[in-house]
Design an enzyme around this catalytic site. Structure first.
Site, PDB file in Angstrom:
ATOM      1  N   SER A 263       0.875  -1.175  -0.078  1.00 41.06           N
ATOM      2  CA  SER A 263       0.151  -0.138  -0.035  1.00 41.06           C
ATOM      3  C   SER A 263       0.751   1.343  -0.037  1.00 41.06           C
ATOM      4  O   SER A 263       1.857   1.214   0.235  1.00 41.06           O
ATOM      5  CB  SER A 263      -0.934   0.016   1.384  1.00 41.06           C
TER       6      SER A 263
ATOM      7  N   TYR B  71      -1.914  -1.190  10.540  1.00 43.13           N
ATOM      8  CA  TYR B  71      -2.049  -1.538   9.152  1.00 43.13           C
ATOM      9  C   TYR B  71      -1.009  -0.737   8.491  1.00 43.13           C
ATOM     10  O   TYR B  71      -0.170  -1.331   7.415  1.00 43.13           O
ATOM     11  CB  TYR B  71      -3.169  -0.866   8.627  1.00 43.13           C
TER      12      TYR B  71
HETATM   13  N1  NAP Z   1      -8.696  -0.772  -1.025  1.00 45.82           N
HETATM   14  C1  NAP Z   1      -7.729  -0.034  -1.130  1.00 45.82           C
HETATM   15  O1  NAP Z   1      -7.827   1.326  -0.896  1.00 45.82           O
HETATM   16  C2  NAP Z   1      -6.433  -0.290  -0.762  1.00 45.82           C
HETATM   17  C3  NAP Z   1      -5.404   0.321  -0.671  1.00 45.82           C
HETATM   18  C4  NAP Z   1      -4.112  -0.052  -0.477  1.00 45.82           C
HETATM   19  C5  NAP Z   1      -3.714  -1.296  -0.166  1.00 45.82           C
HETATM   20  N2  NAP Z   1      -4.511  -2.361  -0.351  1.00 45.82           N
HETATM   21  C6  NAP Z   1      -4.486  -3.721  -0.166  1.00 45.82           C
HETATM   22  O2  NAP Z   1      -4.943  -4.442  -1.133  1.00 45.82           O
HETATM   23  C7  NAP Z   1      -5.180  -5.839  -0.953  1.00 45.82           C
HETATM   24  C8  NAP Z   1      -6.606  -6.270  -1.386  1.00 45.82           C
HETATM   25  O3  NAP Z   1      -7.507  -5.637  -0.876  1.00 45.82           O
HETATM   26  P1  NAP Z   1      -8.955  -5.064  -1.289  1.00 45.82           P
HETATM   27  O4  NAP Z   1      -8.470  -3.515  -1.446  1.00 45.82           O
HETATM   28  O5  NAP Z   1      -8.911  -5.630  -2.924  1.00 45.82           O
HETATM   29  O6  NAP Z   1     -10.111  -5.404  -0.199  1.00 45.82           O
HETATM   30  P2  NAP Z   1     -10.838  -6.830  -0.256  1.00 45.82           P
HETATM   31  O7  NAP Z   1     -11.789  -6.757  -1.411  1.00 45.82           O
HETATM   32  O8  NAP Z   1     -11.464  -6.565   1.283  1.00 45.82           O
HETATM   33  O9  NAP Z   1     -10.082  -8.012  -0.513  1.00 45.82           O
HETATM   34  C9  NAP Z   1      -9.315  -8.559   0.608  1.00 45.82           C
HETATM   35  C10 NAP Z   1      -9.062  -9.919   0.070  1.00 45.82           C
HETATM   36  O10 NAP Z   1      -8.160 -10.576   1.232  1.00 45.82           O
HETATM   37  C11 NAP Z   1      -8.717 -11.670   1.431  1.00 45.82           C
HETATM   38  N3  NAP Z   1      -8.342 -12.010   3.064  1.00 45.82           N
HETATM   39  C12 NAP Z   1      -8.359 -11.128   4.102  1.00 45.82           C
HETATM   40  N4  NAP Z   1      -7.998 -11.892   5.092  1.00 45.82           N
HETATM   41  C13 NAP Z   1      -7.731 -13.051   4.716  1.00 45.82           C
HETATM   42  C14 NAP Z   1      -7.241 -14.292   5.355  1.00 45.82           C
HETATM   43  N5  NAP Z   1      -7.087 -14.297   6.603  1.00 45.82           N
HETATM   44  N6  NAP Z   1      -7.028 -15.459   4.777  1.00 45.82           N
HETATM   45  C15 NAP Z   1      -7.329 -15.385   3.389  1.00 45.82           C
HETATM   46  N7  NAP Z   1      -7.667 -14.387   2.607  1.00 45.82           N
HETATM   47  C16 NAP Z   1      -7.974 -13.206   3.311  1.00 45.82           C
HETATM   48  C17 NAP Z   1     -10.121 -11.703   1.362  1.00 45.82           C
HETATM   49  O11 NAP Z   1     -10.790 -12.857   1.069  1.00 45.82           O
HETATM   50  P3  NAP Z   1     -11.613 -13.788   2.492  1.00 45.82           P
HETATM   51  O12 NAP Z   1     -12.288 -12.468   3.424  1.00 45.82           O
HETATM   52  O13 NAP Z   1     -12.554 -14.397   1.443  1.00 45.82           O
HETATM   53  O14 NAP Z   1     -10.742 -14.539   2.863  1.00 45.82           O
HETATM   54  C18 NAP Z   1     -10.189 -10.839   0.130  1.00 45.82           C
HETATM   55  O15 NAP Z   1     -10.225 -11.790  -1.149  1.00 45.82           O
HETATM   56  C19 NAP Z   1      -4.960  -5.817   0.698  1.00 45.82           C
HETATM   57  O16 NAP Z   1      -3.823  -6.434   0.897  1.00 45.82           O
HETATM   58  C20 NAP Z   1      -4.941  -4.394   1.022  1.00 45.82           C
HETATM   59  O17 NAP Z   1      -4.271  -4.035   2.235  1.00 45.82           O
HETATM   60  C21 NAP Z   1      -6.164  -1.988  -0.594  1.00 45.82           C
END
Ligand code: NAP
Length: 238
Positions: free
Chosen positions: A132, A145
């Site tokens: 991130s 985080y």
């Molecule tokens: N959205 C933003 O603004 C943003 C910004 C910077 C970085 N990110 C990063 O991008 C990545 C993807 O997030 P996203 O934004 O696409 O959000 P998201 O839709 O909430 O996706 C998160 C994914 O991680 C999986 N996950 C979470 N905890 C888990 C666990 N204990 N075991 C296995 N899988 C797990 C979830 O699957 P299940 O719940 O089905 O297990 C889901 O598929 C994350 O690492 C996040 O920190 C997001």
């Protein structure tokens, strides 16, 4: 055919990226806890997709499950760790801080370990971690985080340095998204929030170009630059 595994493919950027990879000729293995959502994704794509449950927070079992899927697929060219957690924690609740560290630090390092050992063994491969822009500075909304994302970025840099010595065609790409409109983005009315499909297209492009680090969307490079130059005494008062 090339083979990819996306961990955290049940929603958000991971789901979109898995769909793009499937449409680009990859056999894709998708992993997360919410298996019905993975099954739904599999029903939408035309190419072969393997669905497996994984809980990254249970690091040792997760390592075993990833290793098993790699074996079942006969190896992997690309492994993407998109799984991650994070929430606003102004009350500074310990359980929330702990959950974030366990998933984003312990879980991330465990999966990266399996991936890198596999790539060294087969002599090539590509690991992608979604850290991130939060990796660049601390954050009051959830100190764990930002710190966990700094760990991921730093860890991937360490892996790149480790691999450089081996002179093998192994790539490690650190994807640093800004705001992306996924389940994780709790805050409303944030600026420059990208739809997840656009973010995933840019992640795919960074993978194709074998980048070491990429800001997603690209304009977040400007914020990254500002975050890096802001003096601590100014940043702490924001
Ligand atoms: N959205 C933003 O603004 C943003 C910004 C910077 C970085 N990110 C990063 O991008 C990545 C993807 O997030 P996203 O934004 O696409 O959000 P998201 O839709 O909430 O996706 C998160 C994914 O991680 C999986 N996950 C979470 N905890 C888990 C666990 N204990 N075991 C296995 N899988 C797990 C979830 O699957 P299940 O719940 O089905 O297990 C889901 O598929 C994350 O690492 C996040 O920190 C997001």
């Amino acid at each position: 055919m090339k083979k990819a595994i996306v961990i955290g493919a049940s929603s958000g950027m991971g789901r979109e990226l898995a769909g793009i990879l499937a449409g680009s000729g990859y056999v894709v293995g998708v992993m997360a806890r919410r298996v019905p959502l993975l099954d739904e994704l599999r029903s939408e794509v035309k190419s072969e997709m393997l669905v497996r449950e994984i809980d990254v927070a249970d690091a040792e079992t997760a390592m075993e499950k990833l290793a098993n899927l790699i074996k079942e697929m006969g190896g992997a060219d690309l492994i993407v760790i998109s799984a991650g957690t994070g929430d606003i924690n102004y009350d500074f609740k310990w359980q929330q801080e702990k959950d974030t560290v366990v998933t984003n630090v312990l879980g991330f390092a465990a999966l990266a370990n399996v991936a890198i050992h596999h790539f060294i063994e087969r002599g090539s491969g590509h690991l992608v971690g979604i850290s991130s822009i939060a990796a660049l500075r601390g954050g009051r909304a959830s100190p764990a985080y930002n710190a966990s994302k700094a760990f991921e970025s730093n860890y991937m840099e360490g892996l790149r340095q480790k691999i450089a010595r081996l002179r093998l065609p192994i790539t490690v790409t650190d994807i640093r998204p800004g705001f992306v409109k996924t389940d994780m983005l709790k805050a409303q009315n944030v600026f420059w929030a990208s739809p997840p499909d656009k973010a995933a297209m840019q992640i795919y492009s960074a993978i194709e170009r074998k980048k070491s680090c990429a800001y997603v969307t690209r304009r977040w490079r400007l914020i990254a630059w500002l975050m890096k130059i802001l003096p601590a005494r100014v940043y702490e008062r924001l």
